[in-house]
Design an enzyme around this catalytic site. Sequence first.
Site, short mmCIF file in Angstrom:
data_model
loop_
_atom_site.label_atom_id
_atom_site.label_comp_id
_atom_site.label_asym_id
_atom_site.label_seq_id
_atom_site.Cartn_x
_atom_site.Cartn_y
_atom_site.Cartn_z
N PRO A 82 26.50 -50.47 7.15
CA PRO A 82 26.06 -49.15 6.69
C PRO A 82 26.67 -48.02 7.52
O PRO A 82 26.78 -48.13 8.74
CB PRO A 82 24.54 -49.20 6.83
CG PRO A 82 24.26 -50.29 7.80
CD PRO A 82 25.40 -51.27 7.69
N HIS A 83 27.07 -46.98 6.81
CA HIS A 83 27.65 -45.79 7.43
C HIS A 83 27.38 -44.60 6.53
O HIS A 83 27.02 -44.77 5.36
CB HIS A 83 29.15 -45.98 7.67
CG HIS A 83 29.91 -46.36 6.46
ND1 HIS A 83 29.95 -47.67 5.99
CD2 HIS A 83 30.63 -45.64 5.58
CE1 HIS A 83 30.69 -47.72 4.90
NE2 HIS A 83 31.11 -46.50 4.62
N GLY A 84 27.56 -43.42 7.04
CA GLY A 84 27.24 -42.21 6.29
C GLY A 84 28.29 -41.85 5.26
O GLY A 84 29.43 -42.34 5.31
#
Length: 157
Positions: A82-84
Amino acid sequence: MFLKPKKEKAQKAETAPVIEKKDLLYRENIRTGCAPTTKQEAILAAGKMLVETGYVEPEYAEAMLEREKTCSTFMGNGLALPHGVEAAKKRVLQSGISVQTFKEPIDWDGNQVRIVIGIAHLDILAQIAEAMLDEEVSENIADYDADKIYKVLTGKE
């Protein structure tokens, strides 16, 4: 006058705040044997670790959830990264990662995930992908202790 004398420029540079460069990963950002949870809770926990270590501003964790709505961060081999969203890059203070391993797989949109690596910058994806290409690592990393995960992802002892 548009140009400042060199002396003024030098004085201004001396008073600018110095930001200490952080390591990509700290052992305290590795949590092993986590209890089963939801995908959303795992993403928020990953983001919270990044905030607490000073890699990102608090809004970044919500941007990680936003990314997941548009594109799954499941990578295969029991791994989620997960990342922005792209717009959240301005919330990244320094590149960094957080790691969670789970004794029992968690459901990631129908996929089984045992390791969640929160990412505070997209350039880090290549480094993680390279480590996870090793079949032994990808099959066993969820069972590693924090020291071994640290070594695999950073190359440091």
